[in-house]
Design a protein around this motif. Structure first.
Motif, PDB file in Angstrom:
ATOM      1  N   GLN A  95       0.808  -1.213   0.000  1.00 24.00           N
ATOM      2  CA  GLN A  95       0.000   0.000   0.000  1.00 24.00           C
ATOM      3  C   GLN A  95       0.847   1.272   0.000  1.00 24.00           C
ATOM      4  O   GLN A  95       0.575   2.205  -0.767  1.00 24.00           O
TER       5      GLN A  95
ATOM      6  N   ARG B 298       0.816   4.126  -2.984  1.00 24.02           N
ATOM      7  CA  ARG B 298       0.459   5.530  -2.721  1.00 24.02           C
ATOM      8  C   ARG B 298       1.593   6.468  -3.110  1.00 24.02           C
ATOM      9  O   ARG B 298       1.355   7.553  -3.665  1.00 24.02           O
TER      10      ARG B 298
ATOM     11  N   ALA C 238      -7.573  -2.983  -4.004  1.00 23.99           N
ATOM     12  CA  ALA C 238      -7.801  -1.990  -2.958  1.00 23.99           C
ATOM     13  C   ALA C 238      -6.737  -0.899  -2.993  1.00 23.99           C
ATOM     14  O   ALA C 238      -7.043   0.302  -2.899  1.00 23.99           O
ATOM     15  N   ASN C 239      -5.492  -1.292  -3.149  1.00 22.96           N
ATOM     16  CA  ASN C 239      -4.412  -0.311  -3.137  1.00 22.96           C
ATOM     17  C   ASN C 239      -4.472   0.629  -4.327  1.00 22.96           C
ATOM     18  O   ASN C 239      -4.328   1.856  -4.185  1.00 22.96           O
TER      19      ASN C 239
ATOM     20  N   ASP D 170      -7.874   2.909  -4.355  1.00 30.07           N
ATOM     21  CA  ASP D 170      -7.861   3.961  -3.331  1.00 30.07           C
ATOM     22  C   ASP D 170      -6.774   4.991  -3.601  1.00 30.07           C
ATOM     23  O   ASP D 170      -7.010   6.196  -3.449  1.00 30.07           O
TER      24      ASP D 170
ATOM     25  N   PHE E 229      -7.950   7.338  -6.290  1.00 36.51           N
ATOM     26  CA  PHE E 229      -8.900   8.329  -5.780  1.00 36.51           C
ATOM     27  C   PHE E 229      -8.183   9.426  -4.997  1.00 36.51           C
ATOM     28  O   PHE E 229      -8.468  10.627  -5.173  1.00 36.51           O
ATOM     29  N   ARG E 230      -7.257   9.041  -4.135  1.00 37.55           N
ATOM     30  CA  ARG E 230      -6.552  10.015  -3.296  1.00 37.55           C
ATOM     31  C   ARG E 230      -5.784  11.041  -4.123  1.00 37.55           C
ATOM     32  O   ARG E 230      -5.597  12.177  -3.685  1.00 37.55           O
TER      33      ARG E 230
ATOM     34  N   LEU F 285     -15.749  -2.134  -5.165  1.00 37.38           N
ATOM     35  CA  LEU F 285     -14.924  -0.963  -4.848  1.00 37.38           C
ATOM     36  C   LEU F 285     -15.207   0.162  -5.839  1.00 37.38           C
ATOM     37  O   LEU F 285     -15.409   1.324  -5.449  1.00 37.38           O
TER      38      LEU F 285
ATOM     39  N   TYR G 199     -16.901   3.764  -4.713  1.00 33.20           N
ATOM     40  CA  TYR G 199     -16.257   5.064  -4.901  1.00 33.20           C
ATOM     41  C   TYR G 199     -17.116   5.956  -5.801  1.00 33.20           C
ATOM     42  O   TYR G 199     -17.194   7.170  -5.589  1.00 33.20           O
TER      43      TYR G 199
ATOM     44  N   TYR H 123     -18.292   9.303  -4.129  1.00 29.38           N
ATOM     45  CA  TYR H 123     -17.508  10.438  -4.597  1.00 29.38           C
ATOM     46  C   TYR H 123     -17.801  10.863  -6.034  1.00 29.38           C
ATOM     47  O   TYR H 123     -17.146  11.767  -6.542  1.00 29.38           O
TER      48      TYR H 123
END
Length: 325
Positions: free
Chosen positions: A47, A51, A91-92, A95, A98-99, A149, A153, A157
């Motif tokens: 993760q 990121r 998942a990683n 997300d 999105f971030r 997922l 999202y 969002y």
């Protein structure tokens, strides 16, 4: 979107990911606008590393084609690896995207998300309406989680951040870049290898798993890549007109199927093998039939171009190239 968007293709060395890169380049996307990382360069189950990559590179679009994949034998042998790795990758990446403000992402799934006894051809609405095929349930559950997922999202969002994450569910894929491992491959590359080796060795027969009666649909990987780019770039309003509310996934299939025995006979002719084909009914068959209903995608302007006979010739040529190196 920027005038010259940066596009991250996760899994670019895999069969589907490499085909997507080929399609993007053929469509005029500049090589330096396509972001790629090997597994050694970026472990998508990590993760923190994922990121950091998104913070550094800030892509505008993401094709999530990275996954741990395999046939019946591999799914039966490594169920923990299949569910863990695929859950973590999805998942990683989703997300982290999105971030960092990625508004458009495409997840590549699998037809195994549908129930074992789903009505044929399988519609997108068949998801979660019945029991999954036991042999690949861990992988299927991971892919269903990826779909959810994307949907979640979008729900949370979409309005506030413009998030529009989509999923494509391909039928069985084959073609250049496939895995020809003798035990961990899918059905077409596995058959290509076995019939080729049988011809080279002069073997009088080839034994195939199961009863030979299950029916399967197959799509050439470059057709899948074209569908992926097509879906990614569809106008949001047009896309929503052809999907149910909050339903992020859409089927991608050829539109026709055949039995495993018929497939084996076609592969034998493609390879030039003249021996007998024997069945081993003691081995698992898997789902009796898996035919996708791709009416939605066809209504959005996509059509497959490569039929199975031509696709097998191209796939065998790729096998021979890989076999020589």
């Amino acid at each position: 979107m920027n005038p010259m968007p940066k596009i991250y293709v996760a899994g670019h060395r895999g069969m589907v990911g490499s085909a997507i890169v080929r399609r993007l380049l053929a469509g005029g996307v500049a090589q330096d606008a396509i972001l790629t990382r090997t597994h050694a360069e970026l472990d998508l189950t990590d993760q923190a590393a994922v990121r950091a990559f998104f913070r550094s590179e800030r892509p505008d679009q993401v094709y999530l084609a990275a996954a741990r994949v395999g046939g019946i034998h591999a799914n039966n042998t490594y169920p923990a690896d299949f569910i863990y790795d695929n859950l973590m990758i999805e998942a990683n990446v989703i997300d982290a995207a999105f971030r960092q403000g990625v508004r458009r992402l495409l997840l590549l799934g699998s037809s195994c998300i549908y129930p074992k006894l789903a009505p044929q051809p399988m519609k997108e609405s068949a998801l979660l309406t019945g029991t999954l095929e036991p042999t690949n349930e861990p992988y299927a559950i991971a892919k269903i989680a990826g779909i959810k997922l994307c949907e979640s999202y979008n729900r949370q969002y979409g309005a506030s951040h413009g998030v529009d994450y989509r999923s494509v569910m391909p039928t069985n894929l084959y073609g250049p870049g496939d895995n020809y491992h003798p035990e961990n491959s899918h059905v077409i590359p596995g058959l290509l290898r076995r019939f080729h080796e049988a011809r080279e060795q002069g073997a009088p027969q080839v034994v195939i798993w199961g009863s030979g009666t299950p029916r399967r649909e197959f799509l050439y990987v470059d057709d899948m890549a074209a569908a992926s780019v097509h879906v990614m770039n569809l106008d949001a309003e047009d896309y929503r007109k052809h999907t149910e509310p909050m339903l992020s996934h859409i089927n991608v299939g050829y539109g026709d199927d055949l039995t495993i025995l018929e497939l084996a006979q076609l592969v034998a002719r493609t390879v030039g093998y003249g021996g007998r084909i024997e069945l081993d009914p003691g081995k698992p068959d898997g789902t009796p039939r898996k035919l996708m209903d791709s009416a939605r995608l066809r209504s959005l302007g996509w059509q497959p171009r490569v039929d199975l006979a031509e696709g097998l010739r191209l796939a065998y040529a790729d096998f021979l190239k890989a076999h020589r190196t």
